[in-house]
Design a protein around this motif. Structure first.
Motif, PDB file in Angstrom:
ATOM      1  N   GLY A  86       0.849  -0.911  -0.026  1.00  0.00           N
ATOM      2  CA  GLY A  86       0.006   0.154   0.059  1.00  0.00           C
ATOM      3  C   GLY A  86       0.895   1.235   0.163  1.00  0.00           C
ATOM      4  N   SER A 138      -1.235  -1.038  -4.335  1.00  0.00           N
ATOM      5  CA  SER A 138      -1.947  -0.095  -4.735  1.00  0.00           C
ATOM      6  C   SER A 138      -1.062   1.235  -4.871  1.00  0.00           C
ATOM      7  CB  SER A 138      -2.912   0.246  -3.499  1.00  0.00           C
ATOM      8  OG  SER A 138      -2.411   0.811  -2.411  1.00  0.00           O
ATOM      9  N   PHE A 156      -4.733  -0.083  -8.349  1.00  0.00           N
ATOM     10  CA  PHE A 156      -5.074   1.151  -8.925  1.00  0.00           C
ATOM     11  C   PHE A 156      -4.325   1.889  -9.963  1.00  0.00           C
ATOM     12  CE2 PHE A 156      -6.160   2.126  -4.014  1.00  0.00           C
ATOM     13  CZ  PHE A 156      -7.370   1.376  -4.152  1.00  0.00           C
ATOM     14  N   SER A 191      -6.305   2.669   1.043  1.00  0.00           N
ATOM     15  CA  SER A 191      -6.485   1.525   0.385  1.00  0.00           C
ATOM     16  C   SER A 191      -7.183   0.295   1.114  1.00  0.00           C
ATOM     17  CB  SER A 191      -5.148   0.992  -0.542  1.00  0.00           C
ATOM     18  OG  SER A 191      -4.136   0.937   0.554  1.00  0.00           O
TER      19      SER A 191
END
Ligand SMILES: [Zn+2]
Length: 273
Positions: A22, A107, A127, A219
């Motif tokens: 993340g 992400s 993402f 996230s």
């Protein structure tokens, strides 16, 4: 460090490691989405023009001209991804999982794992990845690498015409935009998503550990669904940086290790020479 031995054991005994990365991991690689100090120093012109003070807010700007959008994006991508050099932490992570089956769900959209030499077929950028571009028409016309365009625009000389450099879709001719969920046009990378699903299915009965690095409130999609997934398969376990053991799902507590270390120190401690 809390639970370190347990974390070490779970990772060492695993045949398969699924890294879930993340924003915290992006930070260790130099891209702090909400950090202001480095941003203000690097982009005084952007701060002055748009009154934004971080990468996150810069990306949220509504700019109507394509050349202006691409100029802003290119400057950011050049600094955080084209000029990026992998940290020791990522190099250690590679050492840790290189001889195992692995997949990375991230992400962090800065193309860090690819640049650090992890297998590109084993990475799903949930993402998106801002070194790639998608069609702005709203129809999924695939993804295109945009690093060379970024470099040209970021190196702009007084006579450079950015208008001419704005990349266009090969299929419909519309301008491309960076591959991030900045508007409702975002399509996740379907090929990578499919590979990830197949990988999960193929490892349902394998000794698999999910290694969560720096997943925070930016996230949440990367935490709860994965904990529930781990709960479904008794061979799966869960190791997390910066996460309290008691906050994990009760049914996976026994085969999980929540640690109070950040992503970098957790990886450092998991690699035993
Ligand atoms: Zn198109």
């Amino acid at each position: 460090m809390e639970n370190l031995n347990k974390a070490r054991q779970l990772v060492q005994n695993a045949d398969t490691v699924i890294v879930v990365a993340g924003n915290g991991l992006a930070k260790t690689e130099g891209l702090d989405l909400l950090g202001q100090e480095d941003f203000e120093q690097s982009f005084p012109g952007v701060v002055q023009k748009y009154d934004v003070h971080s990468v996150g807010f810069a990306l949220d700007q509504h700019i109507s001209s394509w050349s202006e959008k691409w100029q802003l994006w290119s400057n950011l991508i050049q600094k955080y991804s084209v000029d990026y050099y992998p940290s020791k932490t990522l190099q250690k992570l590679k050492q840790l999982i290189n001889n195992k089956q692995y997949f990375i769900a991230s992400s962090a959209f800065g193309h860090f794992f690819e640049t650090a030499g992890f297998n590109e077929k084993r990475i799903f950028n949930v993402f998106g990845d801002w070194t790639k571009a998608q069609c702005s028409s709203g129809i999924n016309h695939g993804l295109k690498d945009c690093q060379s365009v970024v470099q040209k625009i970021a190196a702009k000389k007084p006579d450079t015409n950015i208008e001419e450099l704005v990349p266009k879709c090969d299929i419909c001719g519309q301008p491309l935009e960076i591959h991030l969920p900045l508007n409702e046009h975002f399509y996740p990378d379907t090929d990578a998503n499919t590979r990830f699903r197949w990988f999960l299915t193929g490892n349902e009965d394998k000794n698999t550990v999910f290694l969560e690095l720096g997943v925070d409130e930016t996230s949440p999609q990367l935490r709860e669904p994965i904990e529930h997934l781990v709960a479904e398969f008794p061979q799966w376990s869960y190791v997390a940086a910066d996460f309290k053991q008691e906050n994990l799902l009760p049914e996976i507590q026994e085969r999980s290790a929540g640690t109070n270390a950040d992503a970098a120190s957790l990886i450092n401690n998991l690699v035993t020479e």
